[in-house]
Design an enzyme around this catalytic site. Sequence first.
Site, PDB file in Angstrom:
ATOM      1  N   SER A 141       0.784  -1.175   0.200  1.00  0.00           N
ATOM      2  CA  SER A 141       0.095   0.165  -0.247  1.00  0.00           C
ATOM      3  C   SER A 141       0.742   0.990  -0.167  1.00  0.00           C
ATOM      4  O   SER A 141       1.954   1.038   0.582  1.00  0.00           O
ATOM      5  CB  SER A 141      -1.004   0.341   1.377  1.00  0.00           C
ATOM      6  N   TYR A 154      -2.629  -2.554  10.042  1.00  0.00           N
ATOM      7  CA  TYR A 154      -2.576  -2.165   9.271  1.00  0.00           C
ATOM      8  C   TYR A 154      -1.533  -1.788   8.453  1.00  0.00           C
ATOM      9  O   TYR A 154      -0.633  -2.381   7.315  1.00  0.00           O
ATOM     10  CB  TYR A 154      -3.777  -1.309   8.541  1.00  0.00           C
TER      11      TYR A 154
HETATM   12  P1  NAI Z   1     -11.316  -5.720  -0.530  1.00  0.00           P
HETATM   13  O1  NAI Z   1     -12.087  -5.519   0.527  1.00  0.00           O
HETATM   14  O2  NAI Z   1     -11.880  -5.070  -2.015  1.00  0.00           O
HETATM   15  O3  NAI Z   1     -10.907  -6.730  -1.006  1.00  0.00           O
HETATM   16  C1  NAI Z   1      -9.810  -7.512   0.025  1.00  0.00           C
HETATM   17  C2  NAI Z   1     -10.457  -9.402  -0.036  1.00  0.00           C
HETATM   18  O4  NAI Z   1     -10.298  -9.854   0.509  1.00  0.00           O
HETATM   19  C3  NAI Z   1     -11.965  -9.478  -0.177  1.00  0.00           C
HETATM   20  O5  NAI Z   1     -13.021  -9.815  -1.006  1.00  0.00           O
HETATM   21  C4  NAI Z   1     -11.766 -10.069   1.334  1.00  0.00           C
HETATM   22  O6  NAI Z   1     -13.796 -11.014   1.570  1.00  0.00           O
HETATM   23  C5  NAI Z   1     -10.389 -10.817   1.007  1.00  0.00           C
HETATM   24  N1  NAI Z   1     -10.738 -11.206   2.283  1.00  0.00           N
HETATM   25  C6  NAI Z   1     -10.366 -10.781   3.663  1.00  0.00           C
HETATM   26  N2  NAI Z   1      -9.926 -11.229   4.544  1.00  0.00           N
HETATM   27  C7  NAI Z   1      -9.099 -12.699   3.986  1.00  0.00           C
HETATM   28  C8  NAI Z   1      -9.080 -13.782   4.228  1.00  0.00           C
HETATM   29  N3  NAI Z   1      -8.403 -14.101   5.644  1.00  0.00           N
HETATM   30  N4  NAI Z   1      -8.716 -14.962   3.605  1.00  0.00           N
HETATM   31  C9  NAI Z   1      -9.141 -14.353   2.542  1.00  0.00           C
HETATM   32  N5  NAI Z   1      -9.641 -13.483   1.903  1.00  0.00           N
HETATM   33  C10 NAI Z   1      -9.585 -12.244   2.734  1.00  0.00           C
HETATM   34  O7  NAI Z   1     -10.361  -4.274  -0.554  1.00  0.00           O
HETATM   35  P2  NAI Z   1      -9.476  -3.754  -2.586  1.00  0.00           P
HETATM   36  O8  NAI Z   1      -9.229  -2.590  -1.843  1.00  0.00           O
HETATM   37  O9  NAI Z   1      -9.909  -4.617  -2.257  1.00  0.00           O
HETATM   38  O10 NAI Z   1      -8.179  -4.460  -1.565  1.00  0.00           O
HETATM   39  C11 NAI Z   1      -6.835  -5.388  -1.819  1.00  0.00           C
HETATM   40  C12 NAI Z   1      -6.123  -5.260  -1.267  1.00  0.00           C
HETATM   41  O11 NAI Z   1      -5.726  -4.031  -1.710  1.00  0.00           O
HETATM   42  C13 NAI Z   1      -6.540  -5.557  -0.663  1.00  0.00           C
HETATM   43  O12 NAI Z   1      -4.479  -5.672  -0.226  1.00  0.00           O
HETATM   44  C14 NAI Z   1      -5.394  -3.502  -0.033  1.00  0.00           C
HETATM   45  O13 NAI Z   1      -4.978  -4.004   1.633  1.00  0.00           O
HETATM   46  C15 NAI Z   1      -5.099  -3.189  -0.954  1.00  0.00           C
HETATM   47  N6  NAI Z   1      -4.985  -1.505  -1.042  1.00  0.00           N
HETATM   48  C16 NAI Z   1      -6.397  -1.014  -1.432  1.00  0.00           C
HETATM   49  C17 NAI Z   1      -6.617  -0.139  -1.390  1.00  0.00           C
HETATM   50  C18 NAI Z   1      -7.713   0.945  -1.254  1.00  0.00           C
HETATM   51  O14 NAI Z   1      -8.063   1.711  -1.483  1.00  0.00           O
HETATM   52  N7  NAI Z   1      -8.515  -0.039  -1.862  1.00  0.00           N
HETATM   53  C19 NAI Z   1      -4.863   0.914  -0.972  1.00  0.00           C
HETATM   54  C20 NAI Z   1      -3.618   0.025  -1.134  1.00  0.00           C
HETATM   55  C21 NAI Z   1      -3.612  -0.298  -0.994  1.00  0.00           C
END
Ligand code: NAI
Length: 251
Positions: A141, A154
């Site tokens: 991130s 986080y």
């Molecule tokens: P999101 O919440 O839409 O996707 C995350 C996914 O991970 C969800 O589908 C959730 O069900 C799944 N998940 C959570 N715990 C889990 C587990 N124990 N085992 C398997 N799956 C699990 O979020 P997003 O935004 O798509 O995030 C994706 C990645 O990008 C994450 O690593 C997040 O930290 C990172 N990120 C996101 C940013 C943003 O602004 N959206 C900024 C920087 C990093």
Amino acid sequence: MEGKVAIVTGGAGGIGRATALAFAEAGARVVVADLNEVGCEATVRMIREAGGEAVHSGTDVSSASDVEALVATAVRTFGRLDYAFNNAAIVGDTGADTAECTQANWDRVVAVNFTGVFLCLKYEIPAMLESGSGAIVNTSSSVGLMGDRGYIPYVATKHGVIGLTRAAALEYAERGIRINAVCPGVTRTEMVEGIIGGDPEIEAMLTAREPIGRMGRPEEIAASVVWLCSDAASFVIGHAMSVDGGQVVAP
Ligand code: NAI
């Protein structure tokens, strides 16, 4: 990426879904993994409707046996493993400074965001060595590169993901596996919608962090992940790549 096989964790939505679709569009067969099986199935359906090949795997990345089974599913179903996007994560509780952060919150976020990426590497790497080569991208991130307030597990785990990436990248550089990280800025997904919680002031505050003047789109992160896995990035190893609208270089 014709004939290649990719695993995407956190593939039920957001950045993971966009990346699963982008891998499939590039010709790879995809194993879509997430705790949220309904969301996984929807991603698989979208890939198939677009003419691609995919299967889903209900996986908790903090469970070694689940991650081992995920890699086994890829190899059993498609015969090999070439790419992995280790992307699943949770934000955990927000709004509590370090002294108020509960240990339960700390343990939960570390288990998913940090141990989860370690477990993915641990089980994916042997399958890639078996296939002869591979490329892995871990999701860090912009707050893996700088500090932020109110959600220390986080921020700390996203820094940790860069450490895992650099250390593992060195170990496997000579053995045909390239390992990199992507550091997204504020990207409009369910995770961010959850933080905004319908409050226009929070939305404006998050947008104001972006020199580009808007939030990122999941597809913009997906494109960089697919590039990092592709042969076009054949000399890129151990890199933490910002894809963040200029966030980390802002004063
Ligand atoms: P999101 O919440 O839409 O996707 C995350 C996914 O991970 C969800 O589908 C959730 O069900 C799944 N998940 C959570 N715990 C889990 C587990 N124990 N085992 C398997 N799956 C699990 O979020 P997003 O935004 O798509 O995030 C994706 C990645 O990008 C994450 O690593 C997040 O930290 C990172 N990120 C996101 C940013 C943003 O602004 N959206 C900024 C920087 C990093």
